[in-house]
Design a protein around this motif. Structure first.
Motif, PDB file in Angstrom:
ATOM      1  N   VAL A  10      53.508  51.419 -27.670  1.00 33.48           N
ATOM      2  CA  VAL A  10      53.422  52.770 -28.237  1.00 33.48           C
ATOM      3  C   VAL A  10      54.136  52.843 -29.575  1.00 33.48           C
ATOM      4  O   VAL A  10      53.619  53.398 -30.555  1.00 33.48           O
ATOM      5  CB  VAL A  10      53.999  53.814 -27.248  1.00 33.48           C
ATOM      6  CG1 VAL A  10      54.160  55.169 -27.928  1.00 33.48           C
ATOM      7  CG2 VAL A  10      53.093  53.936 -26.028  1.00 33.48           C
ATOM      8  N   ARG A  11      55.318  52.264 -29.679  1.00 40.96           N
ATOM      9  CA  ARG A  11      56.070  52.352 -30.932  1.00 40.96           C
ATOM     10  C   ARG A  11      55.410  51.533 -32.046  1.00 40.96           C
ATOM     11  O   ARG A  11      55.378  51.956 -33.195  1.00 40.96           O
ATOM     12  CB  ARG A  11      57.516  51.892 -30.729  1.00 40.96           C
ATOM     13  CG  ARG A  11      58.336  52.762 -29.819  1.00 40.96           C
ATOM     14  CD  ARG A  11      58.193  54.238 -30.171  1.00 40.96           C
ATOM     15  NE  ARG A  11      58.813  54.567 -31.451  1.00 40.96           N
ATOM     16  CZ  ARG A  11      58.340  55.483 -32.288  1.00 40.96           C
ATOM     17  NH1 ARG A  11      57.235  56.135 -32.004  1.00 40.96           N
ATOM     18  NH2 ARG A  11      58.964  55.742 -33.420  1.00 40.96           N
ATOM     19  N   GLU A  14      52.504  53.559 -33.271  1.00 38.22           N
ATOM     20  CA  GLU A  14      52.901  54.729 -34.052  1.00 38.22           C
ATOM     21  C   GLU A  14      53.494  54.344 -35.402  1.00 38.22           C
ATOM     22  O   GLU A  14      53.295  55.058 -36.400  1.00 38.22           O
ATOM     23  CB  GLU A  14      53.895  55.570 -33.257  1.00 38.22           C
ATOM     24  CG  GLU A  14      53.266  56.245 -32.030  1.00 38.22           C
ATOM     25  CD  GLU A  14      54.287  56.923 -31.142  1.00 38.22           C
ATOM     26  OE1 GLU A  14      55.499  56.601 -31.291  1.00 38.22           O
ATOM     27  OE2 GLU A  14      53.893  57.767 -30.320  1.00 38.22           O
ATOM     28  N   GLN A  62      43.024  51.898 -29.131  1.00 39.61           N
ATOM     29  CA  GLN A  62      42.920  53.339 -29.321  1.00 39.61           C
ATOM     30  C   GLN A  62      42.670  54.067 -28.004  1.00 39.61           C
ATOM     31  O   GLN A  62      43.206  55.141 -27.765  1.00 39.61           O
ATOM     32  CB  GLN A  62      41.784  53.641 -30.311  1.00 39.61           C
ATOM     33  CG  GLN A  62      42.047  53.147 -31.727  1.00 39.61           C
ATOM     34  CD  GLN A  62      40.844  53.360 -32.627  1.00 39.61           C
ATOM     35  OE1 GLN A  62      40.117  54.335 -32.497  1.00 39.61           O
ATOM     36  NE2 GLN A  62      40.623  52.429 -33.553  1.00 39.61           N
ATOM     37  N   LEU A  65      46.058  53.958 -25.886  1.00 37.04           N
ATOM     38  CA  LEU A  65      47.271  54.587 -26.416  1.00 37.04           C
ATOM     39  C   LEU A  65      47.642  55.900 -25.731  1.00 37.04           C
ATOM     40  O   LEU A  65      48.803  56.066 -25.314  1.00 37.04           O
ATOM     41  CB  LEU A  65      47.132  54.791 -27.929  1.00 37.04           C
ATOM     42  CG  LEU A  65      48.337  55.444 -28.626  1.00 37.04           C
ATOM     43  CD1 LEU A  65      49.605  54.640 -28.396  1.00 37.04           C
ATOM     44  CD2 LEU A  65      48.062  55.612 -30.121  1.00 37.04           C
ATOM     45  N   ARG A  69      51.146  56.442 -23.698  1.00 35.90           N
ATOM     46  CA  ARG A  69      52.103  57.499 -24.062  1.00 35.90           C
ATOM     47  C   ARG A  69      52.459  58.348 -22.851  1.00 35.90           C
ATOM     48  O   ARG A  69      53.617  58.697 -22.632  1.00 35.90           O
ATOM     49  CB  ARG A  69      51.499  58.391 -25.147  1.00 35.90           C
ATOM     50  CG  ARG A  69      51.647  57.858 -26.561  1.00 35.90           C
ATOM     51  CD  ARG A  69      51.047  58.856 -27.527  1.00 35.90           C
ATOM     52  NE  ARG A  69      51.270  58.487 -28.913  1.00 35.90           N
ATOM     53  CZ  ARG A  69      50.431  58.744 -29.893  1.00 35.90           C
ATOM     54  NH1 ARG A  69      49.291  59.364 -29.633  1.00 35.90           N
ATOM     55  NH2 ARG A  69      50.717  58.399 -31.137  1.00 35.90           N
ATOM     56  N   ASP A 137      57.132  64.808 -26.204  1.00 39.20           N
ATOM     57  CA  ASP A 137      57.822  65.146 -27.447  1.00 39.20           C
ATOM     58  C   ASP A 137      58.592  66.449 -27.304  1.00 39.20           C
ATOM     59  O   ASP A 137      59.637  66.635 -27.929  1.00 39.20           O
ATOM     60  CB  ASP A 137      56.818  65.260 -28.601  1.00 39.20           C
ATOM     61  CG  ASP A 137      56.130  63.927 -28.898  1.00 39.20           C
ATOM     62  OD1 ASP A 137      56.751  62.878 -28.643  1.00 39.20           O
ATOM     63  OD2 ASP A 137      54.992  63.941 -29.380  1.00 39.20           O
TER      64      ASP A 137
END
Length: 317
Positions: A10-11, A14, A62, A65, A69, A137
């Protein structure tokens, strides 16, 4: 499936760089590369491709992802629920002067020990807020999805509170001397609500409000901010707007603006809270209990058809 590998994937996705992701995760670039290689072997799919500009997600990457997340966010919420000194409870509000922020501030003043982080995502589309809650988030968002069936299965939406509307006018407006007003008395008066964003919950609210009471809701022109709106009201003999009873507005004394309650029926803007269905932040319990304690508008209040009849606590943590 290795959660460290998922977190690394994930990181990298991003940030677009293995080294930057490794620095943020506190490991070596080689370790990140090995984690992702192991993840690709387990999935039997390539997640990244190298180009002249660096690395990019493949089509499989894609597709993977958002699920990665969601898994990482769920693990982090589970850890946060039991870890002492976990990060602050992070709640999204529409603005720091809006009713949601006022309600949260009242709660915090009574519970100053809570570690609370109030943020604004600055997005009109509620789907952005939904994605932020799902990704972890933010822990919750004061937004409404007018079709709850479109919510992801791991999220829930509960009714937070109703915000009664008031008419805000300048001293030269024909209704300025009224103590109270009914919706029928607002007919034929220009109610200016600039910058109503398509797809937003308030766009649907004002559409249905105008239809139900035959009101002249005018959204023409860009919204240059509350200060410009208040200046316009102070100088106008025919422009009014609608504001929430708890919303905070500050204007110069010489503006002499008047806030007039709308009654018979009260026009109630329904506010909702979107949060995870499982493993929500433990600090949300106190917030939801506070929402339950808020006074409610009269039973005769008008709400839009899509407003949920549920109250705080229904299916809540």
């Amino acid at each position: 499936m290795d959660t460290d590998a998922l977190r690394s994937f994930v990181r990298v996705a991003e940030l677009g760089q293995f080294q930057q992701a490794a620095d943020e995760l506190g490991v070596t670039q080689q370790a990140v590369s090995k984690r992702i290689a192991a993840l690709e072997r387990e999935l039997e799919a390539r997640l990244f491709s190298r180009t002249a500009r660096g690395i990019e997600l493949t089509l499989d990457g894609q597709a993977f992802l958002p699920h990665a997340r969601s898994i990482v966010a769920g693990v982090e919420r589970a850890i946060t629920a039991v870890r002492p000194g976990a990060r602050a409870l992070r709640i999204d509000v529409l603005g720091l002067r809006c009713a949601q922020a006022v309600v949260l501030h009242d709660y915090w003043r009574s519970h100053p020990e809570i570690n609370l982080d109030v943020v604004t995502l600055r997005a009109h589309d509620p789907r952005v807020a939904v994605a932020a809650v799902e990704a972890g988030d933010v822990d919750a968002s004061f937004r409404t999805v007018t079709d709850p069936s479109t919510l992801p299965p791991d999220l829930q939406m509960i009714h937070a509170f109703d915000s009664p509307l008031e008419l805000l006018v300048g001293p030269r407006h024909p209704l300025a001397s009224a103590r109270r007003l009914t919706p029928q008395q607002l007919r034929k008066h220009r109610i200016w609500v600039p910058g109503i964003a398509p797809r937003s919950e308030w766009a649907e609210f004002y559409d249905q409000l105008a239809t139900r009471f035959d009101l002249r809701i005018d959204a023409a022109g860009p919204h240059f901010g509350d200060e410009v709106l208040l200046d316009t009201l102070a100088d106008s003999a025919d422009v009014a707007t609608l504001v929430g009873a708890r919303d905070r507005y500050i204007w110069p004394t010489n503006h002499d603006l008047r806030r007039i309650p709308v009654v018979n029926p009260t026009l109630a803007y329904p506010l909702s809270l979107i949060l995870p269905r499982t493993n929500p932040h433990p600090g949300l319990r106190g917030i939801i209990a506070h929402l339950e304690s808020l006074p409610r508008p009269p039973e005769a209040a008008w709400r839009p058809p899509w407003a949920t009849s549920s109250r705080p606590g229904t299916n809540a943590p």
